[in-house]
Design an enzyme around this catalytic site. Structure first.
Site, PDB file in Angstrom:
ATOM      1  CG  ASP A  32      51.506  93.970  26.126  1.00 36.89           C
ATOM      2  OD1 ASP A  32      50.873  93.509  27.099  1.00 36.89           O
ATOM      3  OD2 ASP A  32      52.739  94.168  26.153  1.00 36.89           O
ATOM      4  CG  HIS A  33      44.612  92.388  28.243  1.00 40.89           C
ATOM      5  ND1 HIS A  33      44.129  93.643  28.583  1.00 40.89           N
ATOM      6  CD2 HIS A  33      43.536  91.551  28.283  1.00 40.89           C
ATOM      7  CE1 HIS A  33      42.829  93.557  28.814  1.00 40.89           C
ATOM      8  NE2 HIS A  33      42.441  92.304  28.632  1.00 40.89           N
TER       9      HIS A  33
END
Length: 475
Positions: free
Chosen positions: A445-446
């Protein structure tokens, strides 16, 4: 048990004119005779014998040092080893040059072929003056001027018939023929081969069993014709006399609760910005550890989960999740729970190994076996499959080289695991060797995990599995 002795393998020298110092590196006949290797001799052993032969002479050692001095040379040596592993025949299976098929590197070099093409000479009609009948450049010049024996094709093939025989005690057969013979209990030595050089094919085994063969003589295409009239009542049509074809599924099929849950979870991740990073991990030490503890009930899945859990202790950001409900916060769960995907008929479940970093490897293996049995019986409780803080999806056991997994909702990262594959590499001591490598891929998850975080996690995971796998038994 002691390792089998290395086979005696003969490598033919092929002069390509490529190396200025005049050294001719040995190579192998361009025929795939890997299936003819004696039992216990795998391609890696063949490559090791090849390297031993190179190192046995001063010229060979100088050749290796010359290649190893540049990246391009190292790559060339790796390709040479791969070709040797695929094609090197055992002693007794080499074809003498005067019996080799025209077009083989063992009979003539690419330079000789080029000269023959320019002179308009069919190489199959030229007798060579080199060792064992190998065709040399001067043979082409003499054939063009009429000074060298230059047979007609028919006469040549009557006197020089290409032959090839396998090693003593080995029956030449295709992989399909070997598998079919093993299934049906057929002795391959009693089957007459009709393949190239008398090799036993799958159809030969079927004929010996009285089974219909799969290959048929090609037939000319029939001209279009009008549809045949329906068969009279009580008389079966020709279509019904042929083998029945299983119909393909058509129409809509209802999904069960598990499949719908998986679909909802996958849809929920579409809006999450993710990135992926991959790394190869050498698994030789990890595999040896598994062999040592396998009899004590330890599983590969448990070892992998333990390695990931211990690495997550050093990188808690990958164990955390982005929390939208609280205004964009990072939620740390307080424990490391590793969820691993288990494939089932028509879907998958993700049993969770709770506190995998704290539980010892033997208990972790017992817990995993129990969870897998519950998953297959569809008896997992909600807490046993919904409390994961990090996910693993392993398709390596199915031969997949690499996979890029989809991030499940509610977590920060998932790791896809590929198969451990033997690769020829330049080792730390400068020598060429074979080591097993598996490719792992992180999907993150950036919103709260960055590329450097993922790279540092994979770096520490690789160090643990490659250099300190014994640590997995201590926690």
């Amino acid at each position: 048990l002691p390792a089998p002795p290395r086979p005696v393998i003969s490598f033919a020298a092929v002069d390509t004119g490529k190396y200025a110092n005049g050294f001719v590196p040995p190579t192998s006949l361009d025929q795939d005779v890997r299936a003819q290797l004696p039992p216990g001799y795998d391609p890696d052993t063949v490559a090791a014998v090849y390297l031993d032969q190179l190192r046995s002479t001063a010229q060979g050692r100088a050749f290796l040092e010359d290649l190893d001095s540049t990246p391009r040379g190292q790559k060339e040596l790796q390709l040479m080893l791969e070709r040797v592993k695929i094609r090197a025949p055992p002693l007794g299976a080499l074809v003498p040059p005067d019996q080799a098929i025209s077009g083989s590197l063992f009979r003539e070099s690419p330079h000789v072929r080029d000269l023959a093409d320019k002179a308009g000479i069919d190489l199959s009609t030229v007798s060579g003056s080199g060792p064992g009948g190998r065709i040399l450049p001067q043979d082409i010049a003499e054939a063009a001027s009429g000074k060298r024996e230059h047979w007609g094709k028919d006469e040549y093939y009557q006197q020089k018939k290409a032959v090839w025989t396998p090693a003593e005690g080995v029956v030449a057969a295709t992989p399909m023929a070997r598998r079919l013979a093993k299934e049906k209990g057929v002795d391959l030595s009693s089957v007459r081969g009709t393949g190239n050089f008398g090799r036993v094919t799958g159809d030969d085994v079927r004929r010996a069993l009285g089974m219909p063969v799969e290959k048929e003589e090609p037939r000319p295409a029939a001209p279009p014709s009008k549809p045949a009239p329906p068969a009279p009542a009580g008389r079966p049509s020709a279509a019904k006399e042929t083998a029945p074809v299983k119909p393909m599924a058509a129409g809509l099929a209802a999904m069960d609760g598990m499949q719908k849950a998986v679909a909802r979870n996958m849809e929920a991740t579409v809006s999450v910005p993710v990135f992926r990073v991959s790394r190869a991990i050498v698994t030789d030490a990890f595999d040896q550890l598994y062999k040592d503890v396998k009899e004590k009930g330890v599983t590969v899945s448990a070892l992998l989960a333990k390695a990931v859990a211990l690495t997550l202790e050093k990188h808690p950001i990958l164990n955390a999740a982005y929390d939208v409900a609280n205004g964009g916060s990072i939620r740390h769960p307080g424990e490391v729970n590793v969820a691993m995907a288990v494939a089932l008929d028509g879907g998958l479940l993700t049993p969770v190994l709770k506190q995998a970093n704290a539980v010892d490897i033997f208990q972790l293996s017992r817990d995993w076996k129990e969870l897998v049995n519950k998953a297959r019986d569809k008896k997992l409780g909600a807490a046993e499959m919904s409390t994961g803080t990090f996910y693993i999806s392993n398709l390596g056991m199915m031969g997949v080289n690499q996979m890029d997994p989809i991030l499940p909702p509610g977590v920060g990262a998932i790791m896809g695991v590929g198969a451990a594959i033997p690769r020829v590499t330049v080792q730390g001591n400068g020598f060429i060797g074979v080591q097993k490598e598996m490719t792992v891929t992180l999907t993150c998850d950036h919103r709260h995990i960055y590329g450097a975080d993922a790279a540092a996690f994979l770096q520490d995971l690789a160090h643990l599995m490659e250099n300190d796998p014994q640590r997995l038994l201590m926690g």
